[in-house]
Design an enzyme around this catalytic site. Structure first.
Site, PDB file in Angstrom:
ATOM      1  N   GLY A  14     127.399 -17.753  14.879  1.00  0.00           N
ATOM      2  CA  GLY A  14     126.800 -18.676  15.698  1.00  0.00           C
ATOM      3  C   GLY A  14     125.636 -18.397  16.313  1.00  0.00           C
ATOM      4  O   GLY A  14     125.473 -19.250  17.471  1.00  0.00           O
ATOM      5  N   VAL A  17     123.119 -21.493  16.903  1.00  0.00           N
ATOM      6  CA  VAL A  17     123.630 -22.607  17.774  1.00  0.00           C
ATOM      7  C   VAL A  17     123.583 -21.856  19.358  1.00  0.00           C
ATOM      8  O   VAL A  17     123.059 -22.681  20.140  1.00  0.00           O
ATOM      9  CB  VAL A  17     125.139 -22.903  17.550  1.00  0.00           C
ATOM     10  CG1 VAL A  17     125.610 -23.583  18.672  1.00  0.00           C
ATOM     11  CG2 VAL A  17     125.147 -23.711  16.042  1.00  0.00           C
ATOM     12  N   LYS A  37     111.779 -16.207  14.577  1.00  0.00           N
ATOM     13  CA  LYS A  37     112.818 -15.931  13.642  1.00  0.00           C
ATOM     14  C   LYS A  37     112.046 -14.966  12.842  1.00  0.00           C
ATOM     15  O   LYS A  37     111.284 -15.209  12.054  1.00  0.00           O
ATOM     16  CB  LYS A  37     113.392 -17.040  13.007  1.00  0.00           C
ATOM     17  CG  LYS A  37     114.354 -16.614  11.974  1.00  0.00           C
ATOM     18  CD  LYS A  37     115.924 -16.387  12.569  1.00  0.00           C
ATOM     19  CE  LYS A  37     116.908 -16.193  11.127  1.00  0.00           C
ATOM     20  NZ  LYS A  37     118.171 -15.954  11.571  1.00  0.00           N
ATOM     21  N   ASP A  50     116.996 -21.931   9.787  1.00  0.00           N
ATOM     22  CA  ASP A  50     117.723 -21.939  11.143  1.00  0.00           C
ATOM     23  C   ASP A  50     116.760 -22.400  12.134  1.00  0.00           C
ATOM     24  O   ASP A  50     117.311 -23.207  13.082  1.00  0.00           O
ATOM     25  CB  ASP A  50     117.891 -20.411  11.636  1.00  0.00           C
ATOM     26  CG  ASP A  50     119.045 -19.627  10.790  1.00  0.00           C
ATOM     27  OD1 ASP A  50     119.680 -20.425  10.073  1.00  0.00           O
ATOM     28  OD2 ASP A  50     119.209 -18.452  10.753  1.00  0.00           O
ATOM     29  N   GLU A 109     115.504 -14.464  17.471  1.00  0.00           N
ATOM     30  CA  GLU A 109     116.763 -14.626  16.834  1.00  0.00           C
ATOM     31  C   GLU A 109     116.866 -13.555  15.519  1.00  0.00           C
ATOM     32  O   GLU A 109     116.067 -13.705  14.714  1.00  0.00           O
ATOM     33  CB  GLU A 109     117.290 -16.039  16.362  1.00  0.00           C
ATOM     34  CG  GLU A 109     118.573 -16.187  15.669  1.00  0.00           C
ATOM     35  CD  GLU A 109     118.587 -17.436  14.902  1.00  0.00           C
ATOM     36  OE1 GLU A 109     119.553 -17.400  14.041  1.00  0.00           O
ATOM     37  OE2 GLU A 109     118.109 -18.296  15.200  1.00  0.00           O
ATOM     38  N   SER A 171     131.428 -19.464  18.467  1.00  0.00           N
ATOM     39  CA  SER A 171     132.319 -20.752  18.083  1.00  0.00           C
ATOM     40  C   SER A 171     133.593 -20.423  18.428  1.00  0.00           C
ATOM     41  O   SER A 171     134.475 -19.840  17.609  1.00  0.00           O
ATOM     42  CB  SER A 171     132.183 -20.563  16.299  1.00  0.00           C
ATOM     43  OG  SER A 171     132.802 -21.767  15.670  1.00  0.00           O
TER      44      SER A 171
END
Length: 240
Positions: A14, A17, A37, A50, A109, A171
């Site tokens: 996750g 998100v 990223k 993503d 990320e 999640s």
């Protein structure tokens, strides 16, 4: 809180998100936000990655992807297999610094976990975090096995001189089992850092309006949310 590295305990936990949720709340309070990223793997050149999900969920945030590889492997292995140049921690750190010159918050990320290799020299996301002095947010799974993976990630980060800001469950299942309910109390112990949020499963398919409401509900005031770890733990606590 100017540059944060978002690292998972593995793949599919996750991270994207969580990254989008932090970005959405920062944008909602008027901060300039960018998401970096360094390496996107497992996505073809003409497919959304993503960062497309981050923009869809969080809204108008600047995003930058340094390298993209078609195979769903570690960045180093994917670069080697494709014949493309690898991304290095120095390149990622430089990009984060450039973004930070124009934004209040930069989120970096990772791909997989903290020690997934970027290049043949063994560069990792941990090196990026160290280079820019970023705190690390660990995104963990809810269920069985997450405590060991979280503890390993936190221990590696600490040994490398990194600050672990906290852990977020990326999640949360609609019907949590005994392990998940028990782990709510045990994850902060494993991480040696506070529980900074819990986001529900399936949040990636929400509308933008639904998404920001869930982000606010599920993330700590540290990010501009309303999440209270003690209240949440009490509401889902496992029987003793």
């Amino acid at each position: 809180m100017t540059v944060l590295v978002i690292s998972g305990t593995g793949t599919g936990v996750g991270k994207t998100v969580v990254t989008a949720a932090i970005a959405a709340l920062a944008r909602d309070r008027g901060d300039g936000v960018a998401v970096l990223k360094p390496a996107q793997t497992g996505v073809a050149p003409d497919q959304p990655g993503d960062l497309a999900d981050v923009r869809r969920l969080a809204g108008d945030v600047e995003t930058r992807e340094l390298r993209r590889y078609p195979d769903a492997l570690s960045p180093e292995a994917a670069a080697r297999r494709s014949g493309l140049q690898p991304v290095t921690p120095a390149q990622a750190a430089r990009a984060a610094g450039e973004l930070h010159e124009r934004h209040d918050l930069v989120l970096v990320e990772g791909a997989g976990g903290l020690l997934v290799r970027f290049d043949p020299a063994g560069g990792t996301l941990a090196d990026v975090a160290w280079s820019v002095g970023a705190a690390v947010v660990i995104v963990a799974e809810a269920g069985l096995g997450t405590l060991n993976a979280t503890a390993l990630t936190a221990e590696v980060a600490t040994r490398r001189g990194l600050d672990v800001a906290g852990v977020i469950i990326g999640s949360w299942p609609s019907v949590p089992d005994l392990a998940a309910r028990s782990n709510v109390a045990d994850l902060p112990v494993a991480a040696g850092a506070p529980l900074l949020g819990v986001l529900p499963e399936g949040l990636g398919s929400a509308t933008r309006e639904e998404f920001i409401e869930e982000a606010r509900r599920g993330l700590s005031p540290w990010f501009g949310g309303e999440f209270d770890p003690d209240c949440f733990a009490g509401s889902v606590s496992a029987p003793t």
